[in-house]
Design a protein around this motif. Structure first.
Motif, PDB file in Angstrom:
ATOM      1  N   PHE A 304       0.827  -1.201   0.000  1.00 16.12           N
ATOM      2  CA  PHE A 304       0.000   0.000   0.000  1.00 16.12           C
ATOM      3  C   PHE A 304       0.864   1.255   0.000  1.00 16.12           C
ATOM      4  O   PHE A 304       0.549   2.238  -0.685  1.00 16.12           O
ATOM      5  CB  PHE A 304      -0.917   0.014   1.220  1.00 16.12           C
ATOM      6  N   HIS A 305       1.945   1.243   0.756  1.00 19.07           N
ATOM      7  CA  HIS A 305       2.828   2.411   0.832  1.00 19.07           C
ATOM      8  C   HIS A 305       3.361   2.795  -0.547  1.00 19.07           C
ATOM      9  O   HIS A 305       3.279   3.962  -0.947  1.00 19.07           O
ATOM     10  CB  HIS A 305       3.987   2.098   1.782  1.00 19.07           C
ATOM     11  N   ALA A 308       0.483   3.901  -3.048  1.00 21.91           N
ATOM     12  CA  ALA A 308      -0.024   5.244  -2.780  1.00 21.91           C
ATOM     13  C   ALA A 308       0.946   6.318  -3.253  1.00 21.91           C
ATOM     14  O   ALA A 308       0.537   7.420  -3.637  1.00 21.91           O
ATOM     15  CB  ALA A 308      -0.299   5.410  -1.285  1.00 21.91           C
ATOM     16  N   ARG A 309       2.238   6.009  -3.242  1.00 23.61           N
ATOM     17  CA  ARG A 309       3.252   6.988  -3.642  1.00 23.61           C
ATOM     18  C   ARG A 309       3.543   6.972  -5.141  1.00 23.61           C
ATOM     19  O   ARG A 309       4.264   7.840  -5.637  1.00 23.61           O
ATOM     20  CB  ARG A 309       4.557   6.718  -2.888  1.00 23.61           C
ATOM     21  N   LEU A 322       1.279  10.932   1.145  1.00 24.52           N
ATOM     22  CA  LEU A 322       0.147  10.276   0.491  1.00 24.52           C
ATOM     23  C   LEU A 322      -0.299   8.982   1.186  1.00 24.52           C
ATOM     24  O   LEU A 322      -1.508   8.762   1.334  1.00 24.52           O
ATOM     25  CB  LEU A 322       0.466  10.005  -0.983  1.00 24.52           C
ATOM     26  N   PRO A 323       0.616   8.086   1.596  1.00 24.37           N
ATOM     27  CA  PRO A 323       0.129   6.863   2.260  1.00 24.37           C
ATOM     28  C   PRO A 323      -0.741   7.143   3.475  1.00 24.37           C
ATOM     29  O   PRO A 323      -1.805   6.519   3.635  1.00 24.37           O
ATOM     30  CB  PRO A 323       1.430   6.137   2.635  1.00 24.37           C
ATOM     31  N   LEU A 326      -4.147   8.530   2.426  1.00 24.33           N
ATOM     32  CA  LEU A 326      -5.009   7.565   1.746  1.00 24.33           C
ATOM     33  C   LEU A 326      -5.293   6.327   2.584  1.00 24.33           C
ATOM     34  O   LEU A 326      -6.059   5.454   2.162  1.00 24.33           O
ATOM     35  CB  LEU A 326      -4.364   7.135   0.419  1.00 24.33           C
ATOM     36  N   SER A 329      -8.747   4.672   3.188  1.00 24.50           N
ATOM     37  CA  SER A 329      -9.409   3.841   2.183  1.00 24.50           C
ATOM     38  C   SER A 329      -9.287   2.355   2.489  1.00 24.50           C
ATOM     39  O   SER A 329     -10.009   1.536   1.909  1.00 24.50           O
ATOM     40  CB  SER A 329      -8.840   4.139   0.791  1.00 24.50           C
ATOM     41  N   ALA A 405     -10.671   6.177  -1.805  1.00 24.26           N
ATOM     42  CA  ALA A 405      -9.356   6.557  -2.328  1.00 24.26           C
ATOM     43  C   ALA A 405      -9.504   7.473  -3.536  1.00 24.26           C
ATOM     44  O   ALA A 405      -8.752   8.446  -3.684  1.00 24.26           O
ATOM     45  CB  ALA A 405      -8.563   5.303  -2.695  1.00 24.26           C
ATOM     46  N   CYS A 409      -8.016  11.188  -3.863  1.00 18.60           N
ATOM     47  CA  CYS A 409      -7.054  11.489  -4.933  1.00 18.60           C
ATOM     48  C   CYS A 409      -7.498  12.703  -5.750  1.00 18.60           C
ATOM     49  O   CYS A 409      -6.663  13.481  -6.223  1.00 18.60           O
ATOM     50  CB  CYS A 409      -6.876  10.283  -5.850  1.00 18.60           C
ATOM     51  N   GLN A 422      -3.816   6.855  -9.763  1.00 14.61           N
ATOM     52  CA  GLN A 422      -4.646   5.878  -9.046  1.00 14.61           C
ATOM     53  C   GLN A 422      -4.496   4.455  -9.583  1.00 14.61           C
ATOM     54  O   GLN A 422      -4.976   3.514  -8.946  1.00 14.61           O
ATOM     55  CB  GLN A 422      -6.123   6.281  -9.145  1.00 14.61           C
ATOM     56  N   LEU A 425      -2.707   1.948  -7.295  1.00 14.71           N
ATOM     57  CA  LEU A 425      -3.535   1.662  -6.124  1.00 14.71           C
ATOM     58  C   LEU A 425      -4.702   0.757  -6.496  1.00 14.71           C
ATOM     59  O   LEU A 425      -5.077  -0.153  -5.746  1.00 14.71           O
ATOM     60  CB  LEU A 425      -4.041   2.977  -5.536  1.00 14.71           C
TER      61      LEU A 425
END
Length: 443
Positions: A304-305, A308-309, A322-323, A326, A329, A405, A409, A422, A425
């Motif tokens: 996820f990290h 998200a980046r 960002l992580p 977000l 979500s 999310a 975004c 996106q 993600l």
């Protein structure tokens, strides 16, 4: 009672082949994302939306000091009773309800209640009740402590507390041990109460694992507060959008999701064969289970990290945030797996735990006539219905997560990167859906 017999079922519960469910869920999530891109072009979610006002008497009753004091007193009394059973009841988990109280009523029941009603642990928490009592006697405001809670820690202490619980449940050699569960409960009460006395109520908001978990799921409830503090009904996504971005929030969600995935994986024959062939007794098995649990958590969190980046058009500092921004979500996904993984456990094993309270000290009692009751297997006897509920819970959680999310975004990413920013993600969400359902039903 076998505490870890979650009753999560298998592929045989499904009314259709598992492969159809996996492909169908992945396509449903993909089409949902495509629809969002074309139909949801501007941010819509607002945690301050008016919603539908509920009767004012509800707010008056819930917020009444006498009601809050009564609930706090009941929470403290229940804690004392559970500890009495833990120390003076049977050491056999088949006769002692304490493991069931921890694994079923607190870990699952409180969290399902939070999903429906809001963060109930904040009201029921025994450490909070004791802290309020001390503050009332000393005249000190609950918000103020002797020390300032280090904000740079964020929710990392809560993540560590959650890991300690899932480690006990999934990696420890004897998770159903009354002594082991009692040790965790006492440790939780001591650490949380001490933290509250030293740092004030901020400790519970950031560091109490159960309150952080309950509050997290409470953000997905349809019940919220209006601007005047009155209870309102609004879209769960609107409530979810108000989740603050905090350090360690990804670690909290990853611990919850990763541990659930490992719980399913740990029942696979290949994993059990690996433990059996490793040798070295229970110590080696515990080490392997710990590494496996950590591996699943790290994979979820790191995945996820980086997803998200994986966007352009923002500065390095913005991308680093960002992580956390977000992470909310993931909450609907956590909720979906909570229902899918533990629903049977709560409904059926919960009854078995309640029956054990008929005679908690093995003195031949029959309190409230509980000993005359039998467990009603309401879900296990309807496997097709149960399988459908599981798939819908997981899929609904992922679709709501994608929507949350996407809306965030739209607020954070520049227009030229809202689609490409996106995609990674979205692919991760599809992977989570596919893998989660496979683990859930092949377990």
């Amino acid at each position: 009672m076998t505490v870890l017999a979650h009753g999560i079922g298998g592929a045989g519960d499904l009314p259709i082949p598992l492969s159809y469910a996996l492909v169908g869920a992945a396509w449903a999530l993909t089409f949902s994302f495509a629809i969002l891109l074309f139909a949801w072009r501007e941010p819509r979610l607002d945690p301050r939306s008016p919603g539908i006002a509920l009767p004012r008497v509800l707010t008056w009753v819930v917020d009444a000091p006498i009601v809050r004091a009564t609930l706090s007193a009941l929470g403290l009394a229940a804690t004392v009773a559970v500890l009495a059973v833990a120390f003076f009841g049977s050491s056999d988990p088949a006769d002692n309800p304490v493991p069931g109280v921890a694994y079923i009523f607190v870990w699952v029941g409180v969290m399902v209640a939070s999903l429906l009603l809001g963060p109930v642990w904040k009201v029921l928490s025994p450490p909070r009740a004791l802290h309020r009592l001390v503050c009332g006697l000393t005249g000190r405001p609950p918000e103020r402590g002797l020390l300032r809670c280090p904000r740079r820690w964020g929710q990392w202490p809560a993540a560590l507390g959650l890991f300690s619980f899932v480690w006990l449940e999934l990696a420890y050699a004897d998770p159903g041990s009354v002594a082991a569960v009692t040790t965790w409960l006492v440790g939780y009460l001591v650490v949380t109460t001490t933290g509250l006395l030293l740092c004030g109520s901020a400790w519970s908001r950031y560091c109490d694992p159960l309150e952080v978990y309950s509050t997290l799921l409470g953000r997905s409830s349809a019940i919220g507060r209006g601007r005047d503090g009155e209870f309102v009904l609004r879209s769960p996504l609107d409530n979810l959008a108000g989740t603050p971005a905090r350090i360690g929030s990804v670690a909290v969600a990853a611990t919850l999701l990763g541990s659930t995935a490992f719980d399913s994986f740990s029942t696979f024959p290949s994993w059990r064969a690996l433990l059996a062939d490793a040798g070295g007794g229970e110590f080696t098995a515990t080490v392997l289970r710990t590494l496996g649990l950590l591996g699943f958590i790290v994979i979820v969190g790191a995945g996820f990290h980086f997803a998200a980046r994986a966007t352009g058009g923002v500065s390095r500092a913005q991308r680093a945030r960002l992580p956390a921004r977000l992470a909310h979500s993931l909450t609907p996904i956590v909720a979906g797996y909570l229902v899918a993984h533990y629903l049977t456990f709560l409904v059926e094993k919960g009854q078995a735990t309640a029956i054990l309270f008929a005679d908690p000290f093995q003195r031949g009692w029959n309190l409230a006539g509980l000993a005359d009751r039998d467990v009603a297997y309401l879900l296990s006897t309807h496997p097709a219905v149960l399988g459908t509920i599981k798939v819908l819970a997981v899929l609904t959680g992922h679709i709501l997560g994608v929507a949350a999310a996407h809306d965030r975004c739209l607020r954070l990413l520049p227009p030229s990167h809202r689609l490409t920013g996106q995609l990674t993600l979205m692919l991760l969400m599809v992977g989570f859906t596919f893998t989660g359902l496979y683990l859930l039903f092949e377990a």
